[in-house]
Design a protein around this motif. Sequence first.
Motif, short mmCIF file in Angstrom:
data_model
loop_
_atom_site.label_atom_id
_atom_site.label_comp_id
_atom_site.label_asym_id
_atom_site.label_seq_id
_atom_site.Cartn_x
_atom_site.Cartn_y
_atom_site.Cartn_z
N ASN A 15 0.95 -1.23 0.10
CA ASN A 15 -0.06 0.12 0.02
C ASN A 15 0.78 1.26 0.11
O ASN A 15 0.30 2.27 -0.14
CB ASN A 15 -0.92 0.04 1.29
CG ASN A 15 -2.08 -1.23 1.07
OD1 ASN A 15 -2.26 -1.56 0.12
ND2 ASN A 15 -2.16 -1.65 2.18
N ALA A 16 2.21 1.21 0.11
CA ALA A 16 3.08 2.34 0.34
C ALA A 16 3.35 2.90 -1.06
O ALA A 16 3.18 2.27 -2.05
CB ALA A 16 4.50 1.92 1.04
N LEU A 17 3.69 4.24 -1.31
CA LEU A 17 4.02 4.88 -2.31
C LEU A 17 5.36 4.44 -2.77
O LEU A 17 6.02 4.02 -2.01
CB LEU A 17 4.05 6.54 -2.19
CG LEU A 17 2.69 7.14 -1.99
CD1 LEU A 17 3.03 8.66 -1.62
CD2 LEU A 17 2.07 6.95 -3.13
N GLY A 18 5.64 4.36 -4.05
CA GLY A 18 6.77 3.73 -4.58
C GLY A 18 8.21 4.00 -3.69
O GLY A 18 9.00 3.09 -3.23
N ALA A 43 11.94 11.42 6.14
CA ALA A 43 12.06 10.05 6.77
C ALA A 43 12.44 9.07 6.19
O ALA A 43 13.56 8.33 6.46
CB ALA A 43 10.82 9.58 7.61
N ALA A 44 12.21 9.04 4.65
CA ALA A 44 12.87 7.96 3.80
C ALA A 44 14.15 8.20 3.70
O ALA A 44 14.74 7.41 3.48
CB ALA A 44 11.79 7.84 2.59
N ALA A 45 14.37 9.30 3.32
CA ALA A 45 16.00 9.94 2.81
C ALA A 45 16.86 9.64 3.91
O ALA A 45 18.08 8.76 3.87
CB ALA A 45 15.96 11.27 2.22
N HIS A 46 16.45 9.76 5.22
CA HIS A 46 17.19 9.64 6.44
C HIS A 46 17.42 7.97 6.63
O HIS A 46 18.35 7.61 7.01
CB HIS A 46 16.26 10.11 7.62
CG HIS A 46 17.18 10.23 8.91
ND1 HIS A 46 17.24 9.31 9.96
CD2 HIS A 46 18.08 11.11 9.35
CE1 HIS A 46 18.20 9.84 10.85
NE2 HIS A 46 18.62 10.94 10.38
N ASN A 47 16.40 7.20 6.18
CA ASN A 47 16.50 5.83 6.32
C ASN A 47 17.40 5.18 5.54
O ASN A 47 18.21 4.25 5.69
CB ASN A 47 15.31 4.99 6.10
CG ASN A 47 14.16 5.01 7.45
OD1 ASN A 47 14.58 5.54 8.62
ND2 ASN A 47 12.95 5.02 7.18
N LEU A 48 17.37 5.77 4.34
CA LEU A 48 18.47 5.41 3.18
C LEU A 48 19.83 5.51 3.78
O LEU A 48 20.81 5.09 3.28
CB LEU A 48 18.11 6.02 1.83
CG LEU A 48 16.92 5.40 1.20
CD1 LEU A 48 16.55 6.23 -0.01
CD2 LEU A 48 16.88 4.15 0.72
N LEU A 49 20.11 6.56 4.28
CA LEU A 49 21.16 7.19 4.55
C LEU A 49 22.04 6.35 5.96
O LEU A 49 23.16 6.14 5.94
CB LEU A 49 21.44 8.69 5.09
CG LEU A 49 21.12 9.58 4.06
CD1 LEU A 49 20.98 11.10 4.40
CD2 LEU A 49 22.44 9.62 3.11
N ASP A 50 20.90 5.60 6.61
CA ASP A 50 21.55 4.65 7.68
C ASP A 50 22.27 5.43 8.79
O ASP A 50 23.55 4.97 8.84
CB ASP A 50 22.23 3.40 6.96
CG ASP A 50 22.21 2.17 8.07
OD1 ASP A 50 21.58 2.12 8.93
OD2 ASP A 50 23.34 1.55 7.85
N VAL A 51 21.87 6.46 9.41
CA VAL A 51 22.60 7.13 10.07
C VAL A 51 21.67 7.17 11.68
O VAL A 51 20.36 7.08 11.39
CB VAL A 51 23.14 8.39 9.98
CG1 VAL A 51 24.04 8.64 8.70
CG2 VAL A 51 21.69 9.37 9.56
N ALA A 105 17.68 11.62 -0.98
CA ALA A 105 16.36 12.34 -1.29
C ALA A 105 15.77 12.23 -2.88
O ALA A 105 14.77 11.86 -2.86
CB ALA A 105 16.66 13.70 -1.05
N THR A 106 16.78 12.22 -3.52
CA THR A 106 16.42 12.04 -5.28
C THR A 106 15.94 10.50 -5.27
O THR A 106 15.00 10.32 -6.03
CB THR A 106 17.82 12.31 -6.07
OG1 THR A 106 18.05 13.73 -5.60
CG2 THR A 106 17.52 12.21 -7.33
N ALA A 107 16.53 9.53 -4.79
CA ALA A 107 16.34 8.01 -4.88
C ALA A 107 14.74 7.93 -4.34
O ALA A 107 13.93 7.07 -4.90
CB ALA A 107 17.08 7.03 -4.10
N CYS A 108 14.33 8.93 -3.52
CA CYS A 108 12.74 8.67 -2.85
C CYS A 108 11.78 8.93 -3.88
O CYS A 108 10.74 8.80 -4.06
CB CYS A 108 12.58 9.64 -1.84
SG CYS A 108 13.38 9.01 -0.44
N LYS A 109 12.29 9.88 -5.05
CA LYS A 109 11.21 10.37 -5.91
C LYS A 109 9.98 11.01 -5.61
O LYS A 109 9.00 10.52 -6.41
CB LYS A 109 11.11 9.29 -7.14
CG LYS A 109 12.22 8.63 -7.76
CD LYS A 109 11.98 7.48 -9.06
CE LYS A 109 13.27 7.40 -9.26
NZ LYS A 109 14.08 6.20 -9.60
N GLY A 110 10.35 11.53 -4.47
CA GLY A 110 8.81 12.26 -3.98
C GLY A 110 8.84 13.70 -4.18
O GLY A 110 7.74 14.30 -3.57
N GLY A 111 9.95 14.40 -4.89
CA GLY A 111 9.49 15.82 -4.80
C GLY A 111 11.01 16.44 -5.31
O GLY A 111 11.82 15.96 -5.70
#
Length: 188
Positions: free
Chosen positions: A30-33, A97-105, A159-165
């Motif tokens: 159900n989540a956005l891509g 939040a998604a970008a922060h998770n991808l950065l694993d910090v 952030a770019t990888a999230c493709k959210g804006g």
Amino acid sequence: MKNRKIGFTRRGVLQAFAATTLTAAPTYANALGFLRGGGDIRRIRMYSGRTGESIDTIYWIEGDYIREAVREISYFMRDWRSNEVRDIDLRTIDVMAAAHNLLDVDEPYMLLSGYRCPKTNAMLRARSRGVARNSLHMQGQAADLRLQSRSVGQIARAATACKGGGVGRYSRSNFVHMDCGPVRTWGA
């Protein structure tokens, strides 16, 4: 309101505890891509050098936003110059939040700018060519963020990888702009 610490809400902690005891299937379908893989719990962690405040809150559990936590995030991201608050667009919070998770910090974001009232935006625009006349900051749809442990390039790629804006790199000023507007990138 110097040194006000915004932390986990009682309701959020209780809901997080309840969520961890469930054995239901993940809601990834159900989540956005750009949020796939974000998990069943979404958390945001930030601090502000301007106000001395920090926030560490779970704002989404099992497909539901926690209104109290979202209100705290909006307050935290207020225009600190005028103390005006505007609801921050949930899509912007999700991208952050998604970008922060991808950065694993573990390090929280440093928030440089969230919501800006029109007067603040006009003042900043008069000082810098990099401030848009109709900035998404004035709609509560943008944030300027920094991490000491990651470069502008690393944050921008996440952030770019999230493709959210939109994602803007401001390398000379050491921050990344994230918004929930049209997908686009700029800066160096």
